[in-house]
Design a protein around this motif. Structure first.
Motif, short mmCIF file in Angstrom:
data_model
loop_
_atom_site.label_atom_id
_atom_site.label_comp_id
_atom_site.label_asym_id
_atom_site.label_seq_id
_atom_site.Cartn_x
_atom_site.Cartn_y
_atom_site.Cartn_z
N ASP A 4 -4.91 5.91 2.81
CA ASP A 4 -5.95 5.48 3.74
C ASP A 4 -7.29 5.25 3.05
O ASP A 4 -8.25 4.85 3.68
N GLN A 5 -7.37 5.49 1.76
CA GLN A 5 -8.62 5.30 1.04
C GLN A 5 -8.67 3.92 0.40
O GLN A 5 -7.67 3.42 -0.10
N ALA A 6 -9.85 3.32 0.41
CA ALA A 6 -10.03 2.01 -0.20
C ALA A 6 -9.97 2.14 -1.72
O ALA A 6 -10.28 3.18 -2.28
N VAL A 7 -9.57 1.06 -2.35
CA VAL A 7 -9.54 1.01 -3.81
C VAL A 7 -10.73 0.20 -4.28
O VAL A 7 -11.42 -0.45 -3.49
N THR A 8 -10.98 0.21 -5.56
CA THR A 8 -12.05 -0.60 -6.13
C THR A 8 -11.44 -1.81 -6.83
O THR A 8 -10.26 -1.84 -7.12
N GLY A 9 -12.28 -2.80 -7.10
CA GLY A 9 -11.83 -3.96 -7.84
C GLY A 9 -11.14 -5.01 -6.99
O GLY A 9 -11.48 -5.22 -5.83
N ILE A 10 -10.13 -5.65 -7.57
CA ILE A 10 -9.42 -6.76 -6.94
C ILE A 10 -8.09 -6.26 -6.39
O ILE A 10 -7.31 -5.64 -7.10
N VAL A 11 -7.85 -6.56 -5.13
CA VAL A 11 -6.59 -6.19 -4.47
C VAL A 11 -5.84 -7.46 -4.10
O VAL A 11 -6.42 -8.37 -3.52
N ALA A 12 -4.56 -7.50 -4.45
CA ALA A 12 -3.69 -8.58 -4.01
C ALA A 12 -2.92 -8.08 -2.80
O ALA A 12 -2.23 -7.07 -2.87
N ALA A 42 -7.49 -7.80 -14.05
CA ALA A 42 -8.52 -7.59 -13.02
C ALA A 42 -7.92 -6.94 -11.79
O ALA A 42 -8.63 -6.32 -10.99
N LEU A 43 -6.61 -7.05 -11.63
CA LEU A 43 -5.93 -6.51 -10.46
C LEU A 43 -5.91 -4.99 -10.50
O LEU A 43 -5.55 -4.39 -11.50
N ALA A 107 -7.85 -4.74 4.01
CA ALA A 107 -7.78 -3.33 4.43
C ALA A 107 -7.75 -2.41 3.23
O ALA A 107 -8.42 -1.38 3.21
N ALA A 108 -6.97 -2.76 2.22
CA ALA A 108 -6.88 -1.90 1.03
C ALA A 108 -8.19 -1.85 0.26
O ALA A 108 -8.52 -0.83 -0.33
N ALA A 109 -8.93 -2.96 0.26
CA ALA A 109 -10.18 -3.03 -0.49
C ALA A 109 -11.36 -2.40 0.26
O ALA A 109 -12.42 -2.19 -0.32
N GLY A 110 -11.20 -2.11 1.55
CA GLY A 110 -12.24 -1.39 2.28
C GLY A 110 -13.07 -2.24 3.21
O GLY A 110 -13.00 -3.47 3.21
N SER A 111 -13.91 -1.56 4.00
CA SER A 111 -14.65 -2.22 5.07
C SER A 111 -15.64 -3.27 4.60
O SER A 111 -15.90 -4.23 5.31
N GLY A 112 -16.17 -3.14 3.43
CA GLY A 112 -17.12 -4.13 2.93
C GLY A 112 -16.50 -5.18 2.04
O GLY A 112 -17.20 -5.96 1.41
N LEU A 129 -6.20 -12.54 -2.14
CA LEU A 129 -6.99 -11.62 -2.96
C LEU A 129 -8.26 -11.22 -2.26
O LEU A 129 -8.94 -12.06 -1.66
N ALA A 130 -8.59 -9.94 -2.34
CA ALA A 130 -9.85 -9.43 -1.81
C ALA A 130 -10.54 -8.61 -2.88
O ALA A 130 -9.89 -8.02 -3.76
N GLN A 131 -11.85 -8.59 -2.81
CA GLN A 131 -12.65 -7.81 -3.74
C GLN A 131 -13.35 -6.69 -3.00
O GLN A 131 -13.99 -6.93 -1.97
N ALA A 132 -13.21 -5.51 -3.54
CA ALA A 132 -13.87 -4.35 -2.96
C ALA A 132 -15.39 -4.49 -3.17
O ALA A 132 -15.83 -5.10 -4.13
N PRO A 133 -16.17 -3.90 -2.27
CA PRO A 133 -17.63 -3.95 -2.45
C PRO A 133 -18.06 -3.21 -3.70
O PRO A 133 -17.40 -2.27 -4.13
N GLY A 134 -19.18 -3.65 -4.27
CA GLY A 134 -19.71 -2.95 -5.44
C GLY A 134 -19.06 -3.42 -6.68
O GLY A 134 -19.18 -2.99 -7.75
#
Length: 134
Positions: A4-12, A42-43, A107-112, A129-134
């Motif tokens: 349930d926790q977001a990850v950092t970086g690039i999520v496929a 980068a993934l 969803a995996a990369a988080g709310s932002g 592909l999504a990028q996590a905030p920060g």
């Protein structure tokens, strides 16, 4: 890290049919990364719907990239749906979201998180592909 926790970086985010091979998923994710101008390293995670996250083809694809496979619960997919840009009638009917790949990535990369590559397709899979905030 819990699922349930977001990850950092690039999520496929990946959606796939049961018969899709891990090689096809890997090739599609590589194609997505290339289209976004990103190197494979980068993934940081591979995400899909929870009911598919334990399937050998998905686990094999995650292992090929050396990333952790992430299963995304239906409620989290639905919550991310407002940020999904692709709308598949078939997937909306069966899954309640416009795109499993886009919703899982976001969803995996988080709310932002932001979508950096909308869904692309192969014969048996989709990837976004999504990028996590920060």
């Amino acid at each position: 890290m819990g699922l349930d926790q977001a990850v950092t970086g690039i999520v496929a985010g990946v959606g796939f049919r049961a018969a899709t091979t891990s090689e096809e998923i890997v090739a599609l994710v590589r194609r997505a990364l290339h289209a976004a101008g990103l190197a494979p390293d980068a993934l940081t995670a591979l995400a899909t719907a929870t009911d598919r996250a334990g399937e050998p083809n998905f686990l094999g694809a995650a292992a090929a990239f050396g990333v952790r496979p992430r299963g995304i619960e239906p409620a989290a997919l639905t919550a991310a749906d407002a940020r999904v840009v692709t709308r598949s009638v078939r997937i909306a009917t069966s899954r309640g979201v416009g795109s499993v790949a886009e919703a899982a990535a976001l969803a995996a990369a988080g709310s932002g998180a932001r979508l950096i590559l909308p869904r692309i397709v192969s014969a048996g899979a989709t990837c976004a592909l999504a990028q996590a905030p920060g």
